[in-house]
Write a protein that holds these residues in place. Structure first.
Motif, short mmCIF file in Angstrom:
data_model
loop_
_atom_site.label_atom_id
_atom_site.label_comp_id
_atom_site.label_asym_id
_atom_site.label_seq_id
_atom_site.Cartn_x
_atom_site.Cartn_y
_atom_site.Cartn_z
N ASP A 256 0.83 -1.21 0.00
CA ASP A 256 0.00 0.00 0.00
C ASP A 256 0.87 1.26 0.00
N ALA A 257 1.98 1.22 0.75
CA ALA A 257 2.88 2.38 0.78
C ALA A 257 3.49 2.64 -0.59
N MET A 258 3.69 1.57 -1.37
CA MET A 258 4.24 1.72 -2.71
C MET A 258 3.19 2.17 -3.72
N GLY A 259 1.93 2.11 -3.32
CA GLY A 259 0.87 2.44 -4.25
C GLY A 259 0.35 1.25 -5.01
N GLY A 260 0.68 0.03 -4.54
CA GLY A 260 0.23 -1.19 -5.19
C GLY A 260 1.28 -1.78 -6.11
N ILE A 261 1.06 -3.03 -6.53
CA ILE A 261 1.94 -3.69 -7.49
C ILE A 261 1.09 -4.23 -8.64
N THR A 262 1.71 -4.39 -9.79
CA THR A 262 1.01 -4.86 -10.98
C THR A 262 1.50 -6.26 -11.34
N VAL A 263 0.57 -7.22 -11.41
CA VAL A 263 0.92 -8.60 -11.72
C VAL A 263 -0.08 -9.16 -12.73
N GLN A 286 -9.53 -12.76 -9.50
CA GLN A 286 -9.88 -13.32 -10.81
C GLN A 286 -8.74 -13.14 -11.81
N PRO A 287 -8.60 -14.08 -12.76
CA PRO A 287 -7.53 -13.99 -13.76
C PRO A 287 -7.63 -12.72 -14.60
N GLY A 288 -6.48 -12.26 -15.05
CA GLY A 288 -6.43 -11.10 -15.92
C GLY A 288 -5.02 -10.54 -16.01
N PRO A 289 -4.69 -9.89 -17.11
CA PRO A 289 -3.35 -9.33 -17.27
C PRO A 289 -3.21 -7.96 -16.59
N ASN A 290 -2.00 -7.65 -16.16
CA ASN A 290 -1.66 -6.31 -15.64
C ASN A 290 -2.65 -5.82 -14.59
N GLN A 291 -2.88 -6.64 -13.59
CA GLN A 291 -3.82 -6.28 -12.54
C GLN A 291 -3.10 -5.52 -11.42
N LYS A 292 -3.64 -4.37 -11.09
CA LYS A 292 -3.07 -3.56 -10.01
C LYS A 292 -3.65 -4.04 -8.68
N LEU A 293 -2.79 -4.52 -7.81
CA LEU A 293 -3.24 -5.08 -6.53
C LEU A 293 -2.88 -4.13 -5.39
N ASP A 294 -3.84 -3.90 -4.51
CA ASP A 294 -3.52 -3.16 -3.29
C ASP A 294 -2.90 -4.13 -2.29
N ASN A 322 9.35 -9.80 -8.14
CA ASN A 322 9.67 -9.19 -9.41
C ASN A 322 8.85 -7.91 -9.62
N ALA A 323 7.58 -7.96 -9.23
CA ALA A 323 6.70 -6.79 -9.39
C ALA A 323 7.15 -5.64 -8.49
N ILE A 324 7.58 -5.96 -7.28
CA ILE A 324 8.07 -4.92 -6.37
C ILE A 324 9.31 -4.27 -6.94
N ALA A 325 10.22 -5.07 -7.50
CA ALA A 325 11.42 -4.52 -8.12
C ALA A 325 11.07 -3.58 -9.27
N ASP A 326 10.06 -3.97 -10.06
CA ASP A 326 9.63 -3.12 -11.18
C ASP A 326 8.99 -1.83 -10.69
#
Length: 456
Positions: A256-263, A286-294, A322-326
């Motif tokens: 949340d501090a990062m503003g979410g991650i995208t997976v 649910q499945p899906g590309p480039n989902q922004k997760l809180d 990997n998402a956090i690094a990105d």
């Protein structure tokens, strides 16, 4: 002019310093004593700047001017002082927050398993530094933590190329590093002789070894972490230099501090639920590309396993890293730094010393610009967590770290690198082989790409 000219001068000086001595500037921001002096320096500059503005106004104002004009002038001076004070206050706040973070997280932990290193020679002339990433189910300073996430990041100190090795939490008969006191106490690995005893799984080492053998490794601020480092070292056949323990429950705060991650989500991921107790999940991602997760959704992305396996979860955990690094761009870090620092203080514990922070910051910039590779030890014909072949594991690790070059057609057979089952980024360059060898180390980007799993 009293506001603009000093601002321009300070800006130019800052640019020159950043250009000429950028590395030294980073070192200063990682030194608690230097940060204290920076706060003092900011206060002095602020005081002189505000005093100059007020002094110029007092000397230049006309006492015979109409009252409203004098009030307007005073209001203008107040606005100028506020304009000067705001960035100074932000700078001082960031310095105080940074100092508090360093002193809290990197507090000079006393460890029996860290290598000898200095700021001048941080890696001890070693080509790789190995950092153990642990995800715990409780507060990082609580003794009874189970480390359900165990990932070793092996980083090339010259190029930043990184291979992540994931071990299952239920790994059994884990051997401790040869020559260590724990290896003497557990010559047959971490076991009581019974199979499937959860108190002797890999995730129980952190809690149970210090409870049964307190002080066996010598004085340490975190005996559990030292024990896990020795266990992972024995399992993978690699030296483990440092650890970073993250409270998985508090992981959501960090995201949340990062503003979410995208997976990418390739199949439904359960939120809650307990397979053994037949308790259904509350919901699914649910499945899906480039989902922004809180933070909440990211936590279950890394933990959810109802109706699934630990291996699926291990893969998602590597994707989250990997998402956090990105996501960790300089802009994001600067905009959200105070929140990130506050979250990190609560959920992170490590034995990385303050003296090596500058070296790790420099190494992190190399890691971010290099594709990560991923190796997960999943149940297969060659590997079983309840009866593991550690010679196979060691061979797989070495093959992942030192992959042989492809052999031209007709000149022999190349042995592929070790890793997770599946494809590799360079799979097309290696000839087929019928030998019984570990599967390939895979590119983390490819592993975490969107390739949905068909229903059923």
């Amino acid at each position: 002019m009293a506001t603009l000219v000093p601002a321009v001068v300070l800006g130019l000086v800052g640019l020159v310093v950043a250009k000429v001595a950028g590395r030294r500037l980073i070192d200063l921001t990682l030194d608690p004593t230097a940060l204290l002096w920076i706060v003092a320096g900011i206060f002095v500059v602020w005081w002189l700047w505000v005093a100059m503005i007020c002094r110029i106004y007092v000397r230049s104002r006309k006492r015979t001017a109409p009252r409203m004009l004098r009030i307007a002038g005073a209001a203008g001076v107040a606005l100028l002082c506020a304009a000067v004070s705001a960035p100074m206050a932000v700078g001082a706040k960031y310095a105080v927050v940074q100092r508090d973070l360093i002193q809290t997280v990197f507090d000079g932990a006393d460890s029996q398993t860290t290598p000898k290193a200095t700021a001048a020679d941080p890696w001890g002339r070693r080509k790789r530094v190995n950092v153990l990433l642990l995800g715990g189910d409780g507060a990082v300073h609580r003794p009874g933590v189970r480390t359900d996430s165990v990932i070793l990041a092996s980083i090339n100190t010259r190029t930043g190329s990184t291979v992540m090795f994931s071990l299952p939490r239920n790994l059994q008969r884990v051997p401790f590093k040869p020559g260590s006191k724990l290896a003497e106490l557990y010559p047959n690995g971490f076991t009581d002789g019974r199979q499937d005893n959860a108190e002797f799984f890999l995730n129980a080492v952190y809690r149970n070894v210090p409870a049964v053998h307190p002080g066996v490794l010598g004085h340490s601020d975190n005996e559990g972490a030292d024990a896990v480092k020795l266990a992972v070292s024995g399992a993978l056949g690699l030296r483990v230099d440092y650890y970073v323990l993250v409270n998985l429950s508090g992981f959501s705060k960090l995201v949340d501090a990062m503003g979410g991650i995208t997976v990418n989500i390739n199949e439904p991921v359960p939120i809650g639920g307990n397979t053994d107790a037949h308790i259904a999940p509350d919901d699914y991602l649910q499945p899906g590309p480039n989902q922004k997760l809180d933070g909440f959704k990211a936590l279950w992305f890394t933990r959810g396993r109802y109706g699934s396996t630990d291996y699926k979860r291990m893969e998602r955990q590597r994707c989250a890293i990997n998402a956090i690094a990105d996501e960790a761009s300089p802009t994001t870090m600067f905009k959200r730094y105070t929140k990130l620092a506050s979250a990190s203080k609560e959920i992170v514990r490590t034995d990385i010393p303050q003296s090596l922070l500058s070296a790790f910051v420099g190494l992190a910039s190399k890691v971010k610009g290099t594709p990560m590779k991923s190796v997960g030890f999943e149940r297969s014909d060659e590997f079983h967590p309840d009866d593991p072949d550690y010679d196979f594991v060691h061979a797989a690790v070495q093959a992942a770290l030192h992959p042989p070059k492809a052999t031209p057609a007709g000149t022999g057979t190349a042995v592929p690198a070790a890793g997770t089952a599946g494809t590799s980024a360079d799979a097309s360059t290696a000839p087929a082989t019928t030998e019984k060898v570990p599967s390939r180390a895979s590119n983390a980007k490819d592993d975490c790409a969107y390739h949905p799993v068909a229903a059923g």
